[in-house]
Write a protein that holds these residues in place. Structure first.
Motif, PDB file in Angstrom:
ATOM      1  N   ILE A  24       0.833  -1.220   0.000  1.00 48.12           N
ATOM      2  CA  ILE A  24       0.000   0.000   0.000  1.00 48.12           C
ATOM      3  C   ILE A  24       0.859   1.258   0.000  1.00 48.12           C
ATOM      4  O   ILE A  24       1.786   1.403   0.784  1.00 48.12           O
ATOM      5  CB  ILE A  24      -0.969   0.038   1.200  1.00 48.12           C
ATOM      6  N   LEU A  25       0.509   2.143  -0.929  1.00 48.04           N
ATOM      7  CA  LEU A  25       1.206   3.422  -1.048  1.00 48.04           C
ATOM      8  C   LEU A  25       0.291   4.516  -0.530  1.00 48.04           C
ATOM      9  O   LEU A  25      -0.873   4.606  -0.940  1.00 48.04           O
ATOM     10  CB  LEU A  25       1.529   3.680  -2.527  1.00 48.04           C
TER      11      LEU A  25
ATOM     12  N   ASN B 112      -5.088  11.793  -2.006  1.00 48.88           N
ATOM     13  CA  ASN B 112      -6.174  11.130  -1.276  1.00 48.88           C
ATOM     14  C   ASN B 112      -6.729  11.876  -0.074  1.00 48.88           C
ATOM     15  O   ASN B 112      -7.680  11.418   0.548  1.00 48.88           O
ATOM     16  CB  ASN B 112      -5.718   9.751  -0.791  1.00 48.88           C
TER      17      ASN B 112
ATOM     18  N   THR C 219      -8.265  -1.611   0.211  1.00 46.60           N
ATOM     19  CA  THR C 219      -7.625  -1.000   1.381  1.00 46.60           C
ATOM     20  C   THR C 219      -8.422  -1.242   2.655  1.00 46.60           C
ATOM     21  O   THR C 219      -7.860  -1.437   3.719  1.00 46.60           O
ATOM     22  CB  THR C 219      -7.424   0.521   1.182  1.00 46.60           C
TER      23      THR C 219
ATOM     24  N   ASP D 212     -10.098   6.164 -12.095  1.00 49.11           N
ATOM     25  CA  ASP D 212      -9.938   5.925 -10.658  1.00 49.11           C
ATOM     26  C   ASP D 212      -8.529   6.309 -10.219  1.00 49.11           C
ATOM     27  O   ASP D 212      -7.634   6.452 -11.051  1.00 49.11           O
ATOM     28  CB  ASP D 212     -10.252   4.470 -10.287  1.00 49.11           C
ATOM     29  N   ASP D 213      -8.362   6.446  -8.908  1.00 46.99           N
ATOM     30  CA  ASP D 213      -7.065   6.894  -8.387  1.00 46.99           C
ATOM     31  C   ASP D 213      -6.038   5.769  -8.403  1.00 46.99           C
ATOM     32  O   ASP D 213      -4.885   5.981  -8.759  1.00 46.99           O
ATOM     33  CB  ASP D 213      -7.210   7.495  -6.976  1.00 46.99           C
ATOM     34  N   PHE D 214      -6.454   4.554  -7.999  1.00 47.76           N
ATOM     35  CA  PHE D 214      -5.517   3.428  -7.933  1.00 47.76           C
ATOM     36  C   PHE D 214      -6.086   2.232  -8.682  1.00 47.76           C
ATOM     37  O   PHE D 214      -7.302   2.034  -8.741  1.00 47.76           O
ATOM     38  CB  PHE D 214      -5.307   2.983  -6.477  1.00 47.76           C
TER      39      PHE D 214
ATOM     40  N   ALA E 164      -5.486  -1.759  -8.186  1.00 49.57           N
ATOM     41  CA  ALA E 164      -4.815  -2.789  -7.381  1.00 49.57           C
ATOM     42  C   ALA E 164      -5.286  -4.157  -7.870  1.00 49.57           C
ATOM     43  O   ALA E 164      -4.656  -4.783  -8.721  1.00 49.57           O
ATOM     44  CB  ALA E 164      -5.120  -2.573  -5.901  1.00 49.57           C
ATOM     45  N   ASN E 165      -6.457  -4.598  -7.372  1.00 45.40           N
ATOM     46  CA  ASN E 165      -7.019  -5.857  -7.866  1.00 45.40           C
ATOM     47  C   ASN E 165      -8.076  -5.650  -8.955  1.00 45.40           C
ATOM     48  O   ASN E 165      -8.547  -6.608  -9.555  1.00 45.40           O
ATOM     49  CB  ASN E 165      -7.634  -6.647  -6.708  1.00 45.40           C
ATOM     50  N   GLY E 166      -8.458  -4.420  -9.145  1.00 47.04           N
ATOM     51  CA  GLY E 166      -9.389  -4.115 -10.232  1.00 47.04           C
ATOM     52  C   GLY E 166     -10.853  -4.138  -9.843  1.00 47.04           C
ATOM     53  O   GLY E 166     -11.725  -4.002 -10.708  1.00 47.04           O
ATOM     54  N   GLN E 167     -11.124  -4.280  -8.556  1.00 45.50           N
ATOM     55  CA  GLN E 167     -12.525  -4.421  -8.148  1.00 45.50           C
ATOM     56  C   GLN E 167     -13.350  -3.169  -8.417  1.00 45.50           C
ATOM     57  O   GLN E 167     -14.491  -3.256  -8.875  1.00 45.50           O
ATOM     58  CB  GLN E 167     -12.615  -4.788  -6.651  1.00 45.50           C
ATOM     59  N   ALA E 168     -12.758  -2.009  -8.135  1.00 41.20           N
ATOM     60  CA  ALA E 168     -13.496  -0.753  -8.350  1.00 41.20           C
ATOM     61  C   ALA E 168     -13.817  -0.587  -9.836  1.00 41.20           C
ATOM     62  O   ALA E 168     -14.944  -0.252 -10.211  1.00 41.20           O
ATOM     63  CB  ALA E 168     -12.671   0.422  -7.838  1.00 41.20           C
TER      64      ALA E 168
ATOM     65  N   LYS F  19      -0.617  -0.255  -9.579  1.00 44.27           N
ATOM     66  CA  LYS F  19       0.389  -1.129  -8.966  1.00 44.27           C
ATOM     67  C   LYS F  19       0.453  -2.371  -9.849  1.00 44.27           C
ATOM     68  O   LYS F  19      -0.376  -3.274  -9.740  1.00 44.27           O
ATOM     69  CB  LYS F  19      -0.003  -1.435  -7.521  1.00 44.27           C
TER      70      LYS F  19
HETATM   71  P1  5GP Z   1      -8.943  -2.260  -6.619  1.00 47.63           P
HETATM   72  O1  5GP Z   1     -10.424  -2.037  -6.665  1.00 47.63           O
HETATM   73  O2  5GP Z   1      -8.268  -2.096  -7.936  1.00 47.63           O
HETATM   74  O3  5GP Z   1      -8.581  -3.523  -5.924  1.00 47.63           O
HETATM   75  O4  5GP Z   1      -8.383  -1.111  -5.689  1.00 47.63           O
HETATM   76  C1  5GP Z   1      -8.552   0.203  -6.081  1.00 47.63           C
HETATM   77  C2  5GP Z   1      -9.124   1.033  -4.972  1.00 47.63           C
HETATM   78  O5  5GP Z   1      -8.502   0.722  -3.722  1.00 47.63           O
HETATM   79  C3  5GP Z   1      -8.827   2.482  -5.262  1.00 47.63           C
HETATM   80  O6  5GP Z   1     -10.041   3.132  -5.540  1.00 47.63           O
HETATM   81  C4  5GP Z   1      -8.145   3.011  -4.023  1.00 47.63           C
HETATM   82  O7  5GP Z   1      -9.057   3.819  -3.316  1.00 47.63           O
HETATM   83  C5  5GP Z   1      -7.807   1.824  -3.190  1.00 47.63           C
HETATM   84  N1  5GP Z   1      -6.365   1.460  -3.214  1.00 47.63           N
HETATM   85  C6  5GP Z   1      -5.827   0.322  -3.709  1.00 47.63           C
HETATM   86  N2  5GP Z   1      -4.506   0.280  -3.511  1.00 47.63           N
HETATM   87  C7  5GP Z   1      -4.177   1.425  -2.887  1.00 47.63           C
HETATM   88  C8  5GP Z   1      -2.925   1.950  -2.398  1.00 47.63           C
HETATM   89  O8  5GP Z   1      -1.835   1.377  -2.511  1.00 47.63           O
HETATM   90  N3  5GP Z   1      -2.987   3.174  -1.811  1.00 47.63           N
HETATM   91  C9  5GP Z   1      -4.151   3.881  -1.682  1.00 47.63           C
HETATM   92  N4  5GP Z   1      -4.088   5.077  -1.094  1.00 47.63           N
HETATM   93  N5  5GP Z   1      -5.342   3.404  -2.102  1.00 47.63           N
HETATM   94  C10 5GP Z   1      -5.361   2.187  -2.710  1.00 47.63           C
END
Ligand code: 5GP
Length: 194
Positions: free
Chosen positions: A19-20, A27, A100, A124-126, A128-132, A156
């Motif tokens: 996590i960054l 944010n 997160t 989107d801002d990040f 990670a796993n792509g769920q959002a 990431k």
């Molecule tokens: P995903 O849905 O791709 O798994 O994660 C994306 C969402 O999780 C983003 O909308 C963001 O809010 C949050 N997120 C995922 N990884 C990070 C991270 O390393 N740092 C921060 N600040 N938010 C993250």
């Protein structure tokens, strides 16, 4: 995008193995100048693709999405989060597991703000796993809208989000910064020389 990579190097903090924290410019506190530059970059990347609307998720997607909307001159709609998924005739909804917070949220967009005529850009801002992103895709699909692509501020790349999004049929994914690895608390970018 060099200015973003530089800012991540200067102000980002690796707080857990994966996590960054970038709450000094993205944010929590927001740097509007950097945000506007990112909006312009998204506009350049998705120019001439007929985008009619930008979709994002509250709260951290809103700032970059608004700047992209300003640069592309299209409206921005953010999905609202709620604890449970209440099916309603008035809204498109999807479930999203938060990387997160490690909890599931429902996201919803009022049907008045999305239609089959729309060509949407997901922001989107990040990633990670792509769920959002997948939740936003599900909502766009429910509306019968066309998805033009996805714009991410920080990807990431050591996590499976991009691949999960591609597997779900999303194309045209552009990230302004792609992180290859966190190494001893330092951020290494994908295009960085080894
Ligand atoms: P995903 O849905 O791709 O798994 O994660 C994306 C969402 O999780 C983003 O909308 C963001 O809010 C949050 N997120 C995922 N990884 C990070 C991270 O390393 N740092 C921060 N600040 N938010 C993250």
């Amino acid at each position: 995008m060099k200015a973003l990579e530089q800012r991540i190097q200067e102000d980002g903090r690796v707080i857990e193995p994966d996590i960054l924290k970038v709450d000094s410019f993205l944010n929590h506190q927001i740097d509007p100048v950097l945000m506007q530059e990112m909006g312009k970059e998204f506009a350049r990347l998705f120019a001439n693709q007929g985008v009619t609307k930008i979709l994002t998720v509250e709260a951290s997607g809103i700032a970059p999405a608004v700047m992209a909307g300003l640069a592309l001159d299209v409206p921005v709609v953010f999905a609202r989060k709620s604890k449970s998924r209440i099916l309603s005739d008035d809204a498109f909804t999807a479930d999203v597991y938060s990387f997160t917070k490690q909890t599931s949220n429902a996201i919803r967009i009022d049907k008045r703000f999305l239609s089959a005529d729309d060509h949407v850009l997901l922001i989107d801002d990040f990633l990670a796993n792509g769920q959002a992103l997948l939740g936003l895709k599900e909502i766009a699909d429910q509306a019968g809208a066309t998805i033009v692509g996805a714009g991410i501020v920080i990807e990431k790349s050591f996590q499976p989000g991009r691949q999960n999004a591609i597997d779900a049929g999303l194309e045209n994914i552009h990230s302004l910064a792609r992180i290859a690895v966190f190494e001893d608390g330092q951020v290494k970018f994908v295009n960085e020389e080894a």
